[in-house]
Design a protein around this motif. Structure first.
Motif, PDB file in Angstrom:
ATOM      1  N   MET A  41     -52.800 -26.546  18.186  1.00 33.78           N
ATOM      2  CA  MET A  41     -54.201 -26.939  18.201  1.00 33.78           C
ATOM      3  C   MET A  41     -54.999 -26.036  17.255  1.00 33.78           C
ATOM      4  N   LYS A  42     -55.908 -26.627  16.526  1.00 36.24           N
ATOM      5  CA  LYS A  42     -56.722 -25.874  15.583  1.00 36.24           C
ATOM      6  C   LYS A  42     -57.735 -25.019  16.337  1.00 36.24           C
ATOM      7  N   HIS A  43     -57.919 -23.810  15.880  1.00 37.43           N
ATOM      8  CA  HIS A  43     -58.925 -22.934  16.470  1.00 37.43           C
ATOM      9  C   HIS A  43     -60.269 -23.216  15.793  1.00 37.43           C
ATOM     10  N   PRO A  44     -61.355 -23.268  16.569  1.00 41.81           N
ATOM     11  CA  PRO A  44     -62.668 -23.584  15.983  1.00 41.81           C
ATOM     12  C   PRO A  44     -63.076 -22.644  14.847  1.00 41.81           C
ATOM     13  N   VAL A  45     -62.707 -21.385  14.922  1.00 40.77           N
ATOM     14  CA  VAL A  45     -63.066 -20.448  13.851  1.00 40.77           C
ATOM     15  C   VAL A  45     -62.315 -20.808  12.568  1.00 40.77           C
ATOM     16  N   ASP A  46     -61.033 -21.155  12.683  1.00 40.08           N
ATOM     17  CA  ASP A  46     -60.256 -21.543  11.505  1.00 40.08           C
ATOM     18  C   ASP A  46     -60.822 -22.803  10.867  1.00 40.08           C
ATOM     19  N   VAL A  47     -61.235 -23.738  11.694  1.00 38.67           N
ATOM     20  CA  VAL A  47     -61.831 -24.987  11.196  1.00 38.67           C
ATOM     21  C   VAL A  47     -63.138 -24.677  10.467  1.00 38.67           C
ATOM     22  N   HIS A  48     -63.959 -23.829  11.066  1.00 33.90           N
ATOM     23  CA  HIS A  48     -65.250 -23.480  10.462  1.00 33.90           C
ATOM     24  C   HIS A  48     -65.054 -22.790   9.110  1.00 33.90           C
ATOM     25  N   VAL A  49     -64.188 -21.784   9.069  1.00 31.71           N
ATOM     26  CA  VAL A  49     -63.933 -21.060   7.823  1.00 31.71           C
ATOM     27  C   VAL A  49     -63.388 -22.019   6.768  1.00 31.71           C
ATOM     28  N   ARG A  59     -64.143 -25.175   1.712  1.00 27.62           N
ATOM     29  CA  ARG A  59     -64.259 -26.466   1.021  1.00 27.62           C
ATOM     30  C   ARG A  59     -65.666 -26.658   0.476  1.00 27.62           C
ATOM     31  N   HIS A  60     -66.674 -26.330   1.303  1.00 29.80           N
ATOM     32  CA  HIS A  60     -68.069 -26.489   0.903  1.00 29.80           C
ATOM     33  C   HIS A  60     -68.377 -25.666  -0.357  1.00 29.80           C
ATOM     34  N   ARG A  61     -68.006 -24.395  -0.340  1.00 32.73           N
ATOM     35  CA  ARG A  61     -68.289 -23.525  -1.480  1.00 32.73           C
ATOM     36  C   ARG A  61     -67.516 -23.968  -2.721  1.00 32.73           C
ATOM     37  N   ARG A  62     -66.260 -24.337  -2.524  1.00 29.57           N
ATOM     38  CA  ARG A  62     -65.431 -24.778  -3.649  1.00 29.57           C
ATOM     39  C   ARG A  62     -66.066 -25.993  -4.305  1.00 29.57           C
ATOM     40  N   TRP A  63     -66.521 -26.911  -3.473  1.00 25.71           N
ATOM     41  CA  TRP A  63     -67.127 -28.127  -3.999  1.00 25.71           C
ATOM     42  C   TRP A  63     -68.445 -27.814  -4.702  1.00 25.71           C
ATOM     43  N   MET A  64     -69.236 -26.891  -4.126  1.00 27.37           N
ATOM     44  CA  MET A  64     -70.533 -26.557  -4.697  1.00 27.37           C
ATOM     45  C   MET A  64     -70.403 -25.901  -6.078  1.00 27.37           C
ATOM     46  N   VAL A  65     -69.344 -25.152  -6.285  1.00 29.86           N
ATOM     47  CA  VAL A  65     -69.170 -24.525  -7.604  1.00 29.86           C
ATOM     48  C   VAL A  65     -68.371 -25.408  -8.550  1.00 29.86           C
ATOM     49  N   GLY A  66     -67.982 -26.590  -8.083  1.00 28.94           N
ATOM     50  CA  GLY A  66     -67.268 -27.536  -8.944  1.00 28.94           C
ATOM     51  C   GLY A  66     -65.845 -27.139  -9.241  1.00 28.94           C
ATOM     52  N   MET A  67     -65.191 -26.538  -8.273  1.00 33.22           N
ATOM     53  CA  MET A  67     -63.830 -26.052  -8.450  1.00 33.22           C
ATOM     54  C   MET A  67     -62.859 -26.968  -7.697  1.00 33.22           C
ATOM     55  N   GLN A 125     -55.480 -26.734   0.780  1.00 30.77           N
ATOM     56  CA  GLN A 125     -55.730 -27.894   1.646  1.00 30.77           C
ATOM     57  C   GLN A 125     -55.572 -27.514   3.113  1.00 30.77           C
ATOM     58  N   LYS A 126     -54.529 -26.788   3.420  1.00 26.82           N
ATOM     59  CA  LYS A 126     -54.272 -26.394   4.807  1.00 26.82           C
ATOM     60  C   LYS A 126     -55.349 -25.451   5.321  1.00 26.82           C
ATOM     61  N   TYR A 127     -55.819 -24.551   4.476  1.00 27.37           N
ATOM     62  CA  TYR A 127     -56.922 -23.678   4.881  1.00 27.37           C
ATOM     63  C   TYR A 127     -58.178 -24.495   5.161  1.00 27.37           C
ATOM     64  N   GLU A 128     -58.472 -25.434   4.260  1.00 25.81           N
ATOM     65  CA  GLU A 128     -59.707 -26.204   4.371  1.00 25.81           C
ATOM     66  C   GLU A 128     -59.739 -27.103   5.605  1.00 25.81           C
ATOM     67  N   THR A 129     -58.595 -27.536   6.065  1.00 21.63           N
ATOM     68  CA  THR A 129     -58.559 -28.371   7.268  1.00 21.63           C
ATOM     69  C   THR A 129     -58.440 -27.549   8.540  1.00 21.63           C
ATOM     70  N   GLY A 130     -58.220 -26.247   8.399  1.00 24.72           N
ATOM     71  CA  GLY A 130     -58.035 -25.402   9.562  1.00 24.72           C
ATOM     72  C   GLY A 130     -56.620 -25.452  10.103  1.00 24.72           C
ATOM     73  N   MET A 131     -55.732 -26.141   9.408  1.00 20.60           N
ATOM     74  CA  MET A 131     -54.342 -26.239   9.829  1.00 20.60           C
ATOM     75  C   MET A 131     -53.666 -24.874   9.792  1.00 20.60           C
ATOM     76  N   ASN A 132     -53.963 -24.104   8.741  1.00 22.42           N
ATOM     77  CA  ASN A 132     -53.429 -22.750   8.608  1.00 22.42           C
ATOM     78  C   ASN A 132     -54.592 -21.756   8.643  1.00 22.42           C
ATOM     79  N   ARG A 133     -54.345 -20.630   9.265  1.00 23.80           N
ATOM     80  CA  ARG A 133     -55.350 -19.573   9.292  1.00 23.80           C
ATOM     81  C   ARG A 133     -55.333 -18.823   7.977  1.00 23.80           C
TER      82      ARG A 133
END
Length: 127
Positions: free
Chosen positions: A1-9, A14-22, A39-47
């Motif tokens: 199960m994904k931890h809420p902190v991992d999902v948030h981070v 993803r938000h910052r990456r998208w904002m800087v156009g990366m 991808q795994k970090y952005e979905t919270g799948m991996n810490r």
């Protein structure tokens, strides 16, 4: 199960990456990992380890604290609902149009951006 902190981070990455156009590939190259791991970090799948988060923050020119902004609200909401449930309509950062608007807004020179912000504030007060 994904931890809420991992999902948030992950969302903040993803938000910052998208904002800087990366792209995920570009970020992965900068921190020395494959885009699939991003991808795994952005979905919270991996810490994200502390050292990796440090590298990501450096690559995207933000402080580590950026990834934890708004965390309390996300953790509270996750505790009250299933993390994998579809996003509510109120989550603006999921909306592509909102993301494009914010990106465009920050590409405007500061003085003009302040005037645009004042105009938007006046218009929203009228509505």
């Amino acid at each position: 199960m994904k931890h809420p902190v991992d999902v948030h981070v992950g969302k903040r990455i993803r938000h910052r990456r998208w904002m800087v156009g990366m792209t995920q590939q570009q970020l992965g190259d900068l921190v020395g990992i494959k885009f699939q791991q991003i991808q795994k970090y952005e979905t919270g799948m991996n810490r994200v380890s502390a050292s990796r988060l440090w590298d990501i923050a450096h690559a995207m020119k933000v402080s580590i604290g950026f990834f934890f902004e708004g965390l309390d609200a996300d953790v509270r909401d996750a505790a009250m609902a299933d993390i994998d449930a579809p996003k509510e309509k109120g989550d603006l950062m999921v909306d592509r149009e909102a993301q494009e608007l914010v990106r465009s807004y920050y590409s405007i020179p500061e003085e003009q951006r302040r005037r645009l912000f004042d105009l938007a504030r006046v218009l929203s007060d009228v509505a």
